[in-house]
Design a protein around this motif. Structure first.
Motif, PDB file in Angstrom:
ATOM      1  N   LEU A  78       0.854  -1.195   0.000  1.00 24.37           N
ATOM      2  CA  LEU A  78       0.000   0.000   0.000  1.00 24.37           C
ATOM      3  C   LEU A  78       0.890   1.245   0.000  1.00 24.37           C
ATOM      4  O   LEU A  78       1.173   1.838   1.035  1.00 24.37           O
ATOM      5  CB  LEU A  78      -0.950  -0.009   1.201  1.00 24.37           C
ATOM      6  N   ASP A  79       1.314   1.614  -1.228  1.00 28.12           N
ATOM      7  CA  ASP A  79       2.204   2.784  -1.338  1.00 28.12           C
ATOM      8  C   ASP A  79       1.387   4.071  -1.260  1.00 28.12           C
ATOM      9  O   ASP A  79       0.293   4.162  -1.828  1.00 28.12           O
ATOM     10  CB  ASP A  79       2.934   2.724  -2.684  1.00 28.12           C
ATOM     11  N   ASP A  95      -6.249   9.070   4.518  1.00 28.03           N
ATOM     12  CA  ASP A  95      -7.262   9.815   5.298  1.00 28.03           C
ATOM     13  C   ASP A  95      -7.705  11.083   4.575  1.00 28.03           C
ATOM     14  O   ASP A  95      -8.573  11.795   5.071  1.00 28.03           O
ATOM     15  CB  ASP A  95      -6.754  10.116   6.718  1.00 28.03           C
ATOM     16  N   VAL A  96      -7.128  11.382   3.410  1.00 29.88           N
ATOM     17  CA  VAL A  96      -7.643  12.507   2.602  1.00 29.88           C
ATOM     18  C   VAL A  96      -8.125  12.007   1.241  1.00 29.88           C
ATOM     19  O   VAL A  96      -8.286  12.786   0.291  1.00 29.88           O
ATOM     20  CB  VAL A  96      -6.568  13.608   2.443  1.00 29.88           C
ATOM     21  N   ASN A  97      -8.350  10.693   1.153  1.00 37.63           N
ATOM     22  CA  ASN A  97      -8.971  10.056  -0.013  1.00 37.63           C
ATOM     23  C   ASN A  97      -8.246  10.337  -1.334  1.00 37.63           C
ATOM     24  O   ASN A  97      -8.872  10.602  -2.371  1.00 37.63           O
ATOM     25  CB  ASN A  97     -10.446  10.493  -0.130  1.00 37.63           C
ATOM     26  N   VAL A  98      -6.918  10.298  -1.297  1.00 35.54           N
ATOM     27  CA  VAL A  98      -6.113  10.493  -2.508  1.00 35.54           C
ATOM     28  C   VAL A  98      -5.640   9.113  -2.993  1.00 35.54           C
ATOM     29  O   VAL A  98      -5.457   8.196  -2.181  1.00 35.54           O
ATOM     30  CB  VAL A  98      -4.904  11.413  -2.201  1.00 35.54           C
ATOM     31  N   GLY A 141       2.295  13.169  -4.259  1.00 33.33           N
ATOM     32  CA  GLY A 141       2.790  12.641  -2.986  1.00 33.33           C
ATOM     33  C   GLY A 141       2.409  11.181  -2.829  1.00 33.33           C
ATOM     34  O   GLY A 141       2.474  10.623  -1.736  1.00 33.33           O
ATOM     35  N   SER A 142       2.013  10.563  -3.928  1.00 34.61           N
ATOM     36  CA  SER A 142       1.716   9.129  -3.975  1.00 34.61           C
ATOM     37  C   SER A 142       2.340   8.631  -5.264  1.00 34.61           C
ATOM     38  O   SER A 142       1.884   8.966  -6.366  1.00 34.61           O
ATOM     39  CB  SER A 142       0.194   8.911  -3.975  1.00 34.61           C
ATOM     40  N   MET A 143       3.413   7.832  -5.122  1.00 36.59           N
ATOM     41  CA  MET A 143       4.210   7.476  -6.315  1.00 36.59           C
ATOM     42  C   MET A 143       3.365   6.845  -7.408  1.00 36.59           C
ATOM     43  O   MET A 143       3.504   7.187  -8.587  1.00 36.59           O
ATOM     44  CB  MET A 143       5.337   6.527  -5.907  1.00 36.59           C
TER      45      MET A 143
END
Ligand code: P6P
Length: 315
Positions: free
Chosen positions: A105-106, A112-115, A225-227
């Protein structure tokens, strides 16, 4: 419509490899369902989250790892699991032909901000041992849990994209994804500018200089901020992702992990016609020294990666 199982039969005659990929795809489909309900189940890592029995809620990182582990344990073809969530490599089968390295889970800090978050995986031959260069990969993939759940997969040929349908099946939605050679979009955490080396500073300065600068064109900047989210955008429409070595990460060798982030993403991006580099060599040629080793990661559109390499070549 072509399913994942149908696509796999056209890509490899190795039934055991098809099985391992199918296990990762099934684990990801299950996880997609868990993520959709996570805020209701109090599993987004919110402070003080508890489940209905009032038990301390396990973080989704651990839950994701448990789901992957359960699916791979059922598959005798996997000898060893390497996971960001496990300190040590875990032996699953003495006779397995494959090693799976995964970040289950990368980007989970975005939950918590649903991104968009993702699962990244790399499949290697067990005969080669735990520490093999990225070029030894037999297959690699990721799942982006976004508005749609997208599985992106490459064995040795083209990069294919699958979308999870309401019935839980992965359906082919692209068969030969290509990273555009040129792009006007870069992805870097600009808050780290004070730590950057001269090459990174020079590349970004040239890019933001726009049409009248050395790059001769206007750029846009995107950083999720999510690879998985950033790489998926680059795979679909071009761009460059940079998490370079900087004065703060140099002591650890970088920020992102080689075996289950940089190598699988490089396998996919290069398979789609893009390039990957540490700044000095292709990521796929880095000799691993540890299962959780970190490396600098620069990958994406060929023209952009070449511009960064020129800055590093200045020394
Ligand atoms: P930063 C998420 O934690 C992650 O490992 C990657 O998914 C992402 O690209 C990177 O870190 C974000 O790093 O420094 O911007 O928080």
């Amino acid at each position: 419509m072509t399913t994942l199982a149908q696509w796999l039969t056209t890509e490899t005659e190795d039934a055991a490899l098809r099985g391992v990929i199918g296990s990762m795809a099934a684990a990801s489909a299950e996880l997609a369902g868990v993520l959709r309900q996570a805020p209701i189940a109090g599993q987004t890592g919110l402070a003080g989250a508890t489940n209905v029995q009032g038990e301390a809620q396990k973080a989704l990182d651990v839950i994701s790892n448990d789901i992957v582990l359960r699916h791979l344990k059922a598959d005798n073809a996997v000898a060893v699991l390497i996971s960001e969530e496990l300190d040590e490599a875990l032996t699953l089968s003495e006779t397995g032909k494959y090693i799976v390295a995964t970040d289950p889970l990368d980007g989970s800090s975005n939950l918590d901000v649903n991104v968009t978050v993702g699962t990244i995986f790399s499949i290697l031959p067990s005969a080669g041992g735990l520490l093999q260069k990225g070029r030894a990969q037999l297959a690699a993939g990721y799942v982006a849990y976004g508005p749609a759940a997208s599985l992106v997969l490459r064995i040795a040929g083209d990069v294919a994209v699958f979308t999870l349908d309401p019935a839980g099946a992965w359906i082919v939605t692209a068969t030969a994804a290509k990273v555009p050679e040129a792009s006007g979009e870069f992805a870097i955490n600009t808050a780290r500018e004070r730590f950057w080396d001269e090459a990174t500073t020079g590349y970004v300065r040239d890019s933001v200089a726009g049409e009248t600068g050395p790059a001769g064109k206007r750029y846009n900047m995107r950083w999720v901020g999510s690879m998985v989210a950033d790489i998926h955008r680059i795979l679909m429409r071009g761009g460059i992702f940079l998490y370079p070595l900087d004065s703060e990460t140099v002591s650890k060798g970088g920020r992102l992990r080689l075996l289950y982030e940089a190598n699988p993403m490089s396998w996919l991006v290069e398979g789609a016609g893009g390039l990957s580099t540490t700044g000095h060599q292709s990521i796929l040629d880095v000799e691993p020294t540890g299962i959780h080793q970190r490396v600098p990661v620069i990958l994406g559109s060929t023209e952009e990666v070449r511009r960064v390499e020129k800055w590093y070549a200045r020394g």
